[in-house]
Motif scaffolding. Structure first.
Motif, PDB file in Angstrom:
ATOM      1  N   ALA A 123       0.823  -1.209   0.000  1.00  0.00           N
ATOM      2  CA  ALA A 123       0.000   0.000   0.000  1.00  0.00           C
ATOM      3  C   ALA A 123       0.856   1.257   0.000  1.00  0.00           C
ATOM      4  O   ALA A 123       0.568   2.229  -0.713  1.00  0.00           O
ATOM      5  N   LEU A 124       1.942   1.260   0.783  1.00  0.00           N
ATOM      6  CA  LEU A 124       2.784   2.449   0.894  1.00  0.00           C
ATOM      7  C   LEU A 124       3.486   2.777  -0.412  1.00  0.00           C
ATOM      8  O   LEU A 124       3.484   3.934  -0.858  1.00  0.00           O
ATOM      9  N   PHE A 125       4.094   1.796  -1.056  1.00  0.00           N
ATOM     10  CA  PHE A 125       4.862   2.093  -2.252  1.00  0.00           C
ATOM     11  C   PHE A 125       3.967   2.472  -3.428  1.00  0.00           C
ATOM     12  O   PHE A 125       4.323   3.336  -4.227  1.00  0.00           O
ATOM     13  N   ASN A 126       2.805   1.848  -3.523  1.00  0.00           N
ATOM     14  CA  ASN A 126       1.882   2.278  -4.562  1.00  0.00           C
ATOM     15  C   ASN A 126       1.373   3.688  -4.274  1.00  0.00           C
ATOM     16  O   ASN A 126       1.205   4.497  -5.193  1.00  0.00           O
ATOM     17  N   ALA A 141      -2.721  -1.258  -7.021  1.00  0.00           N
ATOM     18  CA  ALA A 141      -2.924  -0.149  -7.951  1.00  0.00           C
ATOM     19  C   ALA A 141      -1.847  -0.076  -9.020  1.00  0.00           C
ATOM     20  O   ALA A 141      -1.831   0.868  -9.808  1.00  0.00           O
ATOM     21  N   SER A 142      -0.943  -1.060  -9.075  1.00  0.00           N
ATOM     22  CA  SER A 142       0.209  -0.932  -9.973  1.00  0.00           C
ATOM     23  C   SER A 142      -0.192  -0.865 -11.441  1.00  0.00           C
ATOM     24  O   SER A 142       0.462  -0.191 -12.233  1.00  0.00           O
ATOM     25  N   GLY A 143      -1.277  -1.561 -11.850  1.00  0.00           N
ATOM     26  CA  GLY A 143      -1.718  -1.459 -13.237  1.00  0.00           C
ATOM     27  C   GLY A 143      -2.113  -0.044 -13.588  1.00  0.00           C
ATOM     28  O   GLY A 143      -1.768   0.477 -14.656  1.00  0.00           O
ATOM     29  N   ALA A 144      -2.855   0.617 -12.673  1.00  0.00           N
ATOM     30  CA  ALA A 144      -3.253   2.009 -12.891  1.00  0.00           C
ATOM     31  C   ALA A 144      -2.042   2.935 -12.896  1.00  0.00           C
ATOM     32  O   ALA A 144      -1.965   3.876 -13.698  1.00  0.00           O
ATOM     33  N   PHE A 179      12.884  -1.544  -7.280  1.00  0.00           N
ATOM     34  CA  PHE A 179      13.963  -2.524  -7.304  1.00  0.00           C
ATOM     35  C   PHE A 179      13.578  -3.807  -6.575  1.00  0.00           C
ATOM     36  O   PHE A 179      14.020  -4.901  -6.953  1.00  0.00           O
ATOM     37  N   ASN A 180      12.770  -3.670  -5.546  1.00  0.00           N
ATOM     38  CA  ASN A 180      12.404  -4.851  -4.774  1.00  0.00           C
ATOM     39  C   ASN A 180      11.042  -5.403  -5.170  1.00  0.00           C
ATOM     40  O   ASN A 180      10.536  -6.320  -4.547  1.00  0.00           O
ATOM     41  N   ARG A 181      10.440  -4.791  -6.199  1.00  0.00           N
ATOM     42  CA  ARG A 181       9.157  -5.234  -6.736  1.00  0.00           C
ATOM     43  C   ARG A 181       8.102  -5.364  -5.647  1.00  0.00           C
ATOM     44  O   ARG A 181       7.505  -6.416  -5.448  1.00  0.00           O
ATOM     45  N   LEU A 182       7.922  -4.255  -4.952  1.00  0.00           N
ATOM     46  CA  LEU A 182       6.891  -4.221  -3.926  1.00  0.00           C
ATOM     47  C   LEU A 182       5.571  -3.712  -4.467  1.00  0.00           C
ATOM     48  O   LEU A 182       4.613  -3.537  -3.736  1.00  0.00           O
ATOM     49  N   PHE A 183       5.497  -3.443  -5.749  1.00  0.00           N
ATOM     50  CA  PHE A 183       4.206  -3.109  -6.363  1.00  0.00           C
ATOM     51  C   PHE A 183       3.354  -4.356  -6.370  1.00  0.00           C
ATOM     52  O   PHE A 183       3.833  -5.413  -6.682  1.00  0.00           O
TER      53      PHE A 183
END
Length: 253
Positions: free
Chosen positions: A75-78, A127-130, A249-253
């Motif tokens: 949630a934070l990174f997005n 939300a990464s797609g958006a 870099f850490n793919r947190l999406f």
């Protein structure tokens, strides 16, 4: 364009759609993961993307995963990404077009996630797609609407997008379809929502809230107090930008 200099109050007033979306992300995380409320768990179970359930007619699951996340860091990174890359587009497109573009890209990403494996039963959220759709709009500007984005910011977008896509393929447990087709959705809708768009100007919205209209002079404040406040704001936003890059870099999406 991507490094914020507004105070928190100015940001909330100037970019209400981005603020609302981030608030929804964090509110849902609080009731689902932090407090683990029954209603929160019910919302998650009702709204998570599950292809088999979509195949059975639960089509709202193409939309609801956009505001749900799997844990705090997700949630934070997005949310940080939206805070950094959303405001310029909210101003340039206007509130309605921004909402349309954001959810259109997210829905396209979820739709093709479903199309690729309609019988899958695993849940997916985020939300990464958006957000990749926002990258698609920015890339369209970089190629076809050069007057709307300067070269330096265009290079920032291209670099982050390339890094993000490379890491999407390298990491496991990533909804690669949402990333790819969310980006394509944003790129596809860009010529529609960018019609009559103007280059981002951080002072244009601020002038309205300050009561100065078009005659507002951003240099009218002098003195150490104002300069120190601006430096502090820049440091905060740079730190947020670093966190987003770390997330990529850490793919947190």
């Amino acid at each position: 364009m991507f490094f914020r200099t507004e105070s928190f109050q100015q940001f909330v007033r100037t970019y209400p759609i981005v603020t609302t979306l981030v608030s929804i992300h964090l509110f849902l995380w609080v009731i689902i993961d932090l407090f683990q409320l029954n209603i929160g768990m019910q919302i998650y179970q009702w709204g998570a993307g599950v292809n088999l359930m979509i195949d059975n007619g639960e089509y709202w699951r193409l939309i609801t995963p956009i505001v749900l996340h799997a844990g705090l860091m997700h949630a934070l990174f997005n949310s940080f990404s939206l805070v950094l890359f959303g405001p310029a587009l909210e101003q340039m497109l206007g509130k309605f077009k921004f909402i349309v573009a954001y959810f259109f890209a997210g829905i396209v990403g979820n739709l093709f996630t479903y199309v690729m494996d309609p019988t899958a039963f695993y849940p997916y959220v985020g939300a990464s797609g958006a957000i990749y759709g926002l990258f698609g709009i920015y890339l369209f500007m970089t190629i076809f609407r050069k007057h709307l984005i300067d070269q330096a910011n265009g290079q920032i977008i291209l670099t982050i997008f390339i890094i993000g896509m490379i890491m999407s393929f390298l990491r496991t447990n990533i909804n690669i379809y949402a990333h790819i087709f969310g980006f394509i959705g944003g790129f596809a809708i860009a010529p529609v929502v960018l019609r009559n768009a103007r280059p981002f100007n951080i002072w244009s919205n601020r002038s309205v809230h300050q009561g100065g209209g078009v005659n507002f002079n951003p240099n009218r404040w002098k003195g150490n107090r104002w300069r120190n406040k601006q430096r502090l704001n820049k440091v905060v936003w740079v730190l947020l930008g670093a966190l987003v890059l770390l997330g990529l870099f850490n793919r947190l999406f």
